[in-house]
Design an enzyme around this catalytic site. Structure first.
Site, PDB file in Angstrom:
ATOM      1  N   HIS A   1     -12.794   0.410  16.780  1.00 34.45           N
ATOM      2  CA  HIS A   1     -14.220   0.498  16.355  1.00 34.45           C
ATOM      3  C   HIS A   1     -14.861  -0.009  15.077  1.00 34.45           C
ATOM      4  CE1 HIS A   1     -14.863   2.367  20.519  1.00 34.45           C
ATOM      5  NE2 HIS A   1     -13.399   2.872  20.225  1.00 34.45           N
TER       6      HIS A   1
ATOM      7  N   LYS B   1       0.643  -4.121 -15.993  1.00 34.18           N
ATOM      8  CA  LYS B   1       1.040  -3.272 -16.819  1.00 34.18           C
ATOM      9  C   LYS B   1       0.563  -3.293 -18.364  1.00 34.18           C
ATOM     10  CE  LYS B   1       4.171  -0.720 -13.421  1.00 34.18           C
ATOM     11  NZ  LYS B   1       5.547  -0.385 -13.276  1.00 34.18           N
TER      12      LYS B   1
ATOM     13  N   GLU C   1       5.679  -5.732  -1.149  1.00 33.40           N
ATOM     14  CA  GLU C   1       6.620  -5.735  -2.578  1.00 33.40           C
ATOM     15  C   GLU C   1       7.634  -6.573  -2.213  1.00 33.40           C
ATOM     16  OE1 GLU C   1       5.379  -2.263  -5.647  1.00 33.40           O
ATOM     17  OE2 GLU C   1       7.404  -2.256  -4.950  1.00 33.40           O
TER      18      GLU C   1
HETATM   19  O1  PA5 Z   1       9.509  -0.069  -4.780  1.00 29.39           O
HETATM   20  C1  PA5 Z   1       9.160   0.232  -6.229  1.00 29.39           C
HETATM   21  O2  PA5 Z   1      10.225   0.073  -6.837  1.00 29.39           O
HETATM   22  C2  PA5 Z   1       7.963   0.758  -6.629  1.00 29.39           C
HETATM   23  O3  PA5 Z   1       7.004   0.959  -5.825  1.00 29.39           O
HETATM   24  C3  PA5 Z   1       8.358   1.964  -7.394  1.00 29.39           C
HETATM   25  O4  PA5 Z   1       8.846   2.812  -6.598  1.00 29.39           O
HETATM   26  C4  PA5 Z   1       6.808   2.522  -8.163  1.00 29.39           C
HETATM   27  O5  PA5 Z   1       6.409   1.745  -8.962  1.00 29.39           O
HETATM   28  C5  PA5 Z   1       7.326   3.922  -8.782  1.00 29.39           C
HETATM   29  O6  PA5 Z   1       8.227   3.546  -9.889  1.00 29.39           O
HETATM   30  P1  PA5 Z   1       8.997   4.929 -10.452  1.00 29.39           P
HETATM   31  O7  PA5 Z   1       9.866   5.366  -9.253  1.00 29.39           O
HETATM   32  O8  PA5 Z   1      10.002   4.061 -11.357  1.00 29.39           O
HETATM   33  O9  PA5 Z   1       7.939   5.710 -11.155  1.00 29.39           O
END
Ligand code: PA5
Length: 441
Positions: free
Chosen positions: A300, A414, A279
């Site tokens: 394996h 989303k 990310e």
């Molecule tokens: O790193 C990030 O920002 C995302 O992976 C969030 O942690 C994830 O989308 C969950 O978001 P939230 O904590 O707002 O529910």
């Protein structure tokens, strides 16, 4: 913690210029002059965390252990991976066996099978819930929390349920979850604004479930704090070297990194690692693709590909020097299985030799590898590792030229999902998508 890598794959690339850029990246982090500098709260968090909130976290963890047999942690992405990784790393993948408090993770999928199983399991148990969402609006988390809230309210009444629900969310934008927690009287913990989800394991996001599971969070924070002080020095440190290595390999055509721990209990650390780097770096059509395996298990299954498939890989292995519990192989009369040559040897010796054999084989096959070694799989070393990876990731992202703290790409699906689910405000998009889906049939 020791870190070693082979730089022979750098070819003609200019290492010195990358070293200079990495040092500059560290300065930019310290001075908040780089991209995404609104999200640097994690950088000094191991020292500057909110001590009053931390005391509350520890009290809540104790209360949860006294209140229930099961803690359900509801969250997704950065709001669960770190906690789950930590509990499994320090305890084990089977930590719920013979444990005073069983900890389960939910809200990280939309699978009704997974949710029904857990609901069924919780029906006759005393249950607490820690719902974790920084934004307070993430669909998976909100939907699953609604279901568990109903379960708890049916079991304990509204007031009783409120005593057993702990919310972790942000305050400044008054998230929906924050508003709900205030209205219903849930104990609430805050995710600091300048700490993004995947950098939040050392906030209440990670610390409450980790402490509730009986893992020592003081030692975890101490490890992270020692790492922070160690890497704060400029110059040639391992966090910078790891970031430099990733970018060297990337520029040399090694576009995919395999994180390869030698302990099955580190599987979820691999998931946390993938989110952190994936990310943070995967944007603007750039970034090393992070994958993970566990050895020797995956030798394996994935071993063939790694040895002889596309030569676009490099590997980062993680090994523990002292595994803590040793199993000695005995000699057996008549040597029925031909294993007497291993008589008297500990299993950890076999694991170590398998690792050395694999490193050389993969290197010879065109997969350069780095090795991170820690002394023990305990809280202190995990705290150090968490910090090491977060810092390296930020530096690595800067070397790549991206903002390692945003995630613009995760919004795309989303919008489509909300449209298809019929969320008000998404009507036009719904029409377009429905036509596209029909044209596929
Ligand atoms: O790193 C990030 O920002 C995302 O992976 C969030 O942690 C994830 O989308 C969950 O978001 P939230 O904590 O707002 O529910």
């Amino acid at each position: 913690m020791a870190f070693n890598f082979d730089s022979t794959y750098s070819g003609d690339l200019d290492i010195q210029s990358l070293v200079q850029q990495a040092k500059q990246a560290l300065q930019d982090l310290k001075n908040a002059t780089g991209k995404g500098s609104d999200f640097l709260g994690w950088l000094t968090l191991p020292r500057d965390y909110d001590k009053e909130e931390y005391a509350r976290i520890k009290l809540a963890a104790q209360k949860i252990r006294g209140q229930s047999q099961v803690l359900v942690v509801i969250g997704i992405g950065g709001s669960y991976l770190g906690a789950r990784a930590a509990i499994e790393f320090v305890k084990s993948q089977t930590h719920n066996q013979n444990s005073d408090l069983e900890v389960y993770f939910a809200g990280n999928s939309l699978s009704s099978k997974a949710l029904s199983n857990l609901l069924d399991y919780c029906k006759d148990k005393d249950v607490c819930v820690n719902v974790i969402s920084k934004s307070g609006t993430t669909t998976e988390c909100s939907v699953v929390f609604r279901v568990f809230k109903e379960l708890l309210e049916n079991k304990y009444g509204k007031a009783g349920a409120a005593e057993r629900i702990y919310a972790t969310t942000e305050y400044s934008r008054r998230s929906k979850l924050y508003e709900l927690a205030q209205k219903e009287g849930y104990e609430c913990f805050l995710v600091p604004d300048p700490v993004g989800g995947r950098y939040s394991v050392l906030t209440a996001v990670g610390l409450l479930p980790i402490a509730a599971a009986g893992v020592n969070t003081d030692a975890l924070l101490k490890g992270a704090c020692d790492a922070m002080e160690h890497y704060a020095k400029d110059g040639d440190n391992d966090a910078l070297r790891y970031a430099i290595m990733r970018n060297l390999y990337y520029k040399a055509g090694k576009k995919l990194e395999i994180f390869a721990p030698w302990e099955p209990d580190f599987t979820m650390l691999g998931e946390w690692f993938k989110q952190l780097f994936g990310e943070s770096e995967g944007k603007e059509n750039k970034g090393v693709f992070p994958a993970s395996v566990v050895y020797t298990t995956d030798l394996h299954s994935m071993g063939q590909y790694i040895q002889e498939g596309e030569r676009t890989l490099f590997e980062t292995m993680l090994a523990v020097k002292n595994c803590g519990s040793e199993i000695l192989l005995k000699e057996e009369e008549g040597d029925p299985d031909g294993l007497n040559f291993l008589g008297g040897k500990p299993l950890s010796f076999l694991n170590k030799q398998a690792m050395e054999a694999t490193r050389i084989a993969h290197f010879d096959g065109g997969v350069p590898n780095a090795l991170i070694e820690i002394d023990r799989a305990d809280e202190y070393h995990l705290g150090w590792l968490f910090y090491f990876f977060m810092l390296s990731c930020a530096v690595s992202g800067y070397l790549l030229g991206v903002n390692p703290f945003d995630q613009p790409g995760v919004e795309e699906y989303k919008v489509n999902m909300f449209a298809l689910l019929g969320k008000p405000g998404f009507e036009k998009q719904r029409e377009i998508l429905t036509q596209r889906i029909e044209s596929l049939c």
